[in-house]
Design a protein around this motif. Sequence first.
Motif, PDB file in Angstrom:
ATOM      1  N   LEU A 187       0.813  -1.216   0.000  1.00 18.43           N
ATOM      2  CA  LEU A 187       0.000   0.000   0.000  1.00 18.43           C
ATOM      3  C   LEU A 187       0.844   1.263   0.000  1.00 18.43           C
ATOM      4  O   LEU A 187       0.299   2.376   0.028  1.00 18.43           O
ATOM      5  CB  LEU A 187      -0.956  -0.003   1.199  1.00 18.43           C
ATOM      6  N   SER A 188       2.173   1.111  -0.064  1.00 19.47           N
ATOM      7  CA  SER A 188       3.008   2.265  -0.399  1.00 19.47           C
ATOM      8  C   SER A 188       2.668   2.753  -1.800  1.00 19.47           C
ATOM      9  O   SER A 188       2.866   3.924  -2.131  1.00 19.47           O
ATOM     10  CB  SER A 188       4.488   1.876  -0.368  1.00 19.47           C
ATOM     11  N   TRP A 189       2.168   1.833  -2.650  1.00 13.44           N
ATOM     12  CA  TRP A 189       1.895   2.119  -4.065  1.00 13.44           C
ATOM     13  C   TRP A 189       0.417   2.048  -4.397  1.00 13.44           C
ATOM     14  O   TRP A 189      -0.025   2.707  -5.326  1.00 13.44           O
ATOM     15  CB  TRP A 189       2.653   1.122  -4.946  1.00 13.44           C
ATOM     16  N   LEU A 190      -0.354   1.228  -3.703  1.00 15.65           N
ATOM     17  CA  LEU A 190      -1.807   1.140  -3.883  1.00 15.65           C
ATOM     18  C   LEU A 190      -2.471   1.926  -2.764  1.00 15.65           C
ATOM     19  O   LEU A 190      -2.114   1.763  -1.596  1.00 15.65           O
ATOM     20  CB  LEU A 190      -2.270  -0.317  -3.824  1.00 15.65           C
ATOM     21  N   HIS A 191      -3.459   2.755  -3.101  1.00 14.08           N
ATOM     22  CA  HIS A 191      -4.025   3.660  -2.108  1.00 14.08           C
ATOM     23  C   HIS A 191      -5.553   3.551  -2.056  1.00 14.08           C
ATOM     24  O   HIS A 191      -6.270   4.459  -2.481  1.00 14.08           O
ATOM     25  CB  HIS A 191      -3.591   5.101  -2.408  1.00 14.08           C
ATOM     26  N   PRO A 192      -6.075   2.453  -1.503  1.00  8.12           N
ATOM     27  CA  PRO A 192      -7.531   2.297  -1.404  1.00  8.12           C
ATOM     28  C   PRO A 192      -8.128   3.300  -0.431  1.00  8.12           C
ATOM     29  O   PRO A 192      -7.538   3.595   0.626  1.00  8.12           O
ATOM     30  CB  PRO A 192      -7.691   0.856  -0.896  1.00  8.12           C
ATOM     31  N   ALA A 193      -9.304   3.806  -0.766  1.00 11.09           N
ATOM     32  CA  ALA A 193      -9.928   4.852   0.047  1.00 11.09           C
ATOM     33  C   ALA A 193     -10.149   4.407   1.488  1.00 11.09           C
ATOM     34  O   ALA A 193      -9.944   5.191   2.428  1.00 11.09           O
ATOM     35  CB  ALA A 193     -11.251   5.273  -0.579  1.00 11.09           C
ATOM     36  N   GLY A 194     -10.547   3.152   1.672  1.00 16.19           N
ATOM     37  CA  GLY A 194     -10.854   2.686   3.016  1.00 16.19           C
ATOM     38  C   GLY A 194      -9.660   2.585   3.931  1.00 16.19           C
ATOM     39  O   GLY A 194      -9.812   2.510   5.151  1.00 16.19           O
ATOM     40  N   LEU A 195      -8.462   2.562   3.353  1.00 15.57           N
ATOM     41  CA  LEU A 195      -7.230   2.516   4.140  1.00 15.57           C
ATOM     42  C   LEU A 195      -6.347   3.714   3.795  1.00 15.57           C
ATOM     43  O   LEU A 195      -5.121   3.619   3.764  1.00 15.57           O
ATOM     44  CB  LEU A 195      -6.478   1.205   3.877  1.00 15.57           C
ATOM     45  N   GLY A 196      -6.992   4.833   3.564  1.00 16.54           N
ATOM     46  CA  GLY A 196      -6.279   6.021   3.095  1.00 16.54           C
ATOM     47  C   GLY A 196      -5.178   6.493   4.024  1.00 16.54           C
ATOM     48  O   GLY A 196      -4.090   6.859   3.576  1.00 16.54           O
ATOM     49  N   SER A 197      -5.441   6.512   5.317  1.00 15.12           N
ATOM     50  CA  SER A 197      -4.427   7.024   6.245  1.00 15.12           C
ATOM     51  C   SER A 197      -3.220   6.093   6.313  1.00 15.12           C
ATOM     52  O   SER A 197      -2.068   6.550   6.357  1.00 15.12           O
ATOM     53  CB  SER A 197      -5.026   7.223   7.643  1.00 15.12           C
ATOM     54  N   TYR A 198      -3.469   4.793   6.301  1.00 12.06           N
ATOM     55  CA  TYR A 198      -2.363   3.822   6.323  1.00 12.06           C
ATOM     56  C   TYR A 198      -1.549   3.928   5.040  1.00 12.06           C
ATOM     57  O   TYR A 198      -0.309   3.971   5.078  1.00 12.06           O
ATOM     58  CB  TYR A 198      -2.928   2.415   6.480  1.00 12.06           C
ATOM     59  N   ALA A 199      -2.226   3.984   3.891  1.00 12.48           N
ATOM     60  CA  ALA A 199      -1.533   4.072   2.609  1.00 12.48           C
ATOM     61  C   ALA A 199      -0.722   5.357   2.508  1.00 12.48           C
ATOM     62  O   ALA A 199       0.420   5.353   2.017  1.00 12.48           O
ATOM     63  CB  ALA A 199      -2.539   3.975   1.461  1.00 12.48           C
ATOM     64  N   ALA A 200      -1.281   6.457   2.982  1.00 13.17           N
ATOM     65  CA  ALA A 200      -0.565   7.729   2.925  1.00 13.17           C
ATOM     66  C   ALA A 200       0.704   7.674   3.778  1.00 13.17           C
ATOM     67  O   ALA A 200       1.763   8.166   3.375  1.00 13.17           O
ATOM     68  CB  ALA A 200      -1.475   8.861   3.398  1.00 13.17           C
ATOM     69  N   ALA A 201       0.598   7.071   4.951  1.00 14.01           N
ATOM     70  CA  ALA A 201       1.761   6.973   5.832  1.00 14.01           C
ATOM     71  C   ALA A 201       2.838   6.067   5.245  1.00 14.01           C
ATOM     72  O   ALA A 201       4.036   6.352   5.327  1.00 14.01           O
ATOM     73  CB  ALA A 201       1.334   6.466   7.211  1.00 14.01           C
ATOM     74  N   LYS A 202       2.418   4.959   4.629  1.00 10.80           N
ATOM     75  CA  LYS A 202       3.390   4.038   4.037  1.00 10.80           C
ATOM     76  C   LYS A 202       4.010   4.637   2.769  1.00 10.80           C
ATOM     77  O   LYS A 202       5.186   4.393   2.473  1.00 10.80           O
ATOM     78  CB  LYS A 202       2.735   2.697   3.734  1.00 10.80           C
ATOM     79  N   ALA A 203       3.232   5.413   2.008  1.00  9.64           N
ATOM     80  CA  ALA A 203       3.801   6.105   0.861  1.00  9.64           C
ATOM     81  C   ALA A 203       4.855   7.108   1.312  1.00  9.64           C
ATOM     82  O   ALA A 203       5.924   7.245   0.696  1.00  9.64           O
ATOM     83  CB  ALA A 203       2.700   6.800   0.063  1.00  9.64           C
ATOM     84  N   ALA A 204       4.566   7.803   2.391  1.00  8.25           N
ATOM     85  CA  ALA A 204       5.549   8.740   2.939  1.00  8.25           C
ATOM     86  C   ALA A 204       6.793   8.006   3.427  1.00  8.25           C
ATOM     87  O   ALA A 204       7.924   8.484   3.255  1.00  8.25           O
ATOM     88  CB  ALA A 204       4.918   9.541   4.077  1.00  8.25           C
ATOM     89  N   ALA A 205       6.606   6.836   4.012  1.00  9.62           N
ATOM     90  CA  ALA A 205       7.749   6.054   4.486  1.00  9.62           C
ATOM     91  C   ALA A 205       8.574   5.505   3.324  1.00  9.62           C
ATOM     92  O   ALA A 205       9.793   5.292   3.467  1.00  9.62           O
ATOM     93  CB  ALA A 205       7.262   4.913   5.379  1.00  9.62           C
ATOM     94  N   TRP A 206       7.933   5.280   2.176  1.00 15.98           N
ATOM     95  CA  TRP A 206       8.688   4.885   0.979  1.00 15.98           C
ATOM     96  C   TRP A 206       9.584   6.037   0.538  1.00 15.98           C
ATOM     97  O   TRP A 206      10.769   5.849   0.214  1.00 15.98           O
ATOM     98  CB  TRP A 206       7.715   4.486  -0.131  1.00 15.98           C
ATOM     99  N   ALA A 207       9.031   7.247   0.539  1.00 14.47           N
ATOM    100  CA  ALA A 207       9.835   8.422   0.203  1.00 14.47           C
ATOM    101  C   ALA A 207      10.982   8.589   1.203  1.00 14.47           C
ATOM    102  O   ALA A 207      12.116   8.918   0.816  1.00 14.47           O
ATOM    103  CB  ALA A 207       8.956   9.671   0.187  1.00 14.47           C
ATOM    104  N   LEU A 208      10.693   8.348   2.471  1.00 13.10           N
ATOM    105  CA  LEU A 208      11.739   8.409   3.493  1.00 13.10           C
ATOM    106  C   LEU A 208      12.858   7.419   3.176  1.00 13.10           C
ATOM    107  O   LEU A 208      14.047   7.752   3.281  1.00 13.10           O
ATOM    108  CB  LEU A 208      11.136   8.100   4.861  1.00 13.10           C
ATOM    109  N   SER A 209      12.483   6.219   2.769  1.00 16.21           N
ATOM    110  CA  SER A 209      13.478   5.195   2.473  1.00 16.21           C
ATOM    111  C   SER A 209      14.378   5.617   1.318  1.00 16.21           C
ATOM    112  O   SER A 209      15.609   5.496   1.388  1.00 16.21           O
ATOM    113  CB  SER A 209      12.787   3.864   2.146  1.00 16.21           C
ATOM    114  N   ASP A 210      13.775   6.113   0.248  1.00 22.03           N
ATOM    115  CA  ASP A 210      14.556   6.500  -0.924  1.00 22.03           C
ATOM    116  C   ASP A 210      15.450   7.706  -0.650  1.00 22.03           C
ATOM    117  O   ASP A 210      16.620   7.738  -1.047  1.00 22.03           O
ATOM    118  CB  ASP A 210      13.630   6.792  -2.107  1.00 22.03           C
TER     119      ASP A 210
END
Length: 228
Positions: free
Chosen positions: A130-153
């Motif tokens: 869900l760093s890459w898939l962003h379903p509406a029902g898990l929006g907050s989790y996906a947004a946080a994991k996407a941000a953590a992907w950016a942190l990693s890179d």
Amino acid sequence: MDLKDAVAVVTGANRGLGRHLAVRLVERGAKVYGAARRPETVDSPGVIPLRLDLTDEDSVRTAARIAFDATLLVNNAGISTGAPLVAGDLDSVRLEMETNFFGPLLMTRAFAPVIETNGGGAVLNVLSVLSWLHPAGLGSYAAAKAAAWALSDASRQELAPRNITVSALHVGYMDTDMAAGVPAGQKVSPADVAEEALVGIETGLHEILADTVTQQVRQSLSHLPNQA
């Protein structure tokens, strides 16, 4: 990175994937600090309990002073509130960002000088498909994991001159408490994911794709430049 004689700090080491990571690291000959809010729940043989609250900067700084010999940081601890971004409870959204993004950021900032002083090492960030898939029902989790992907890179590039590698582990559903409501056939074993993660660290992989679904989703993304 050679994990034999490494000194690892694993957050969320009292259960789920974190527990398996800590156990596998001990089996490889590493010294392991198992971090949790309630250190008494860290009971794996050979794992040293370490009190840690990812949302508390003082707690993070204290953990870095105690684990002064660390050469490997595993940012595993995380939460999922199930909050959507627009209609969800804003405090839940903030909690997910504090735990899943700011927590690993605080840990990386605190432990990078420690790892560098000890001759270098590695950071592993446990992310999600869900760093890459962003379903509406898990929006907050996906947004946080996407941000953590950016942190990693970004931190991978920033820490490379300090002899610290950064790996990101992406995985779908695992057979843990967080995915208790998911049918068994859709979940992978956290023990298998832990093994893949450690092999990835040993071989210096930037991205570790732990299951078929994650591999397929990653391949479907537009080509991204290699992050050195």
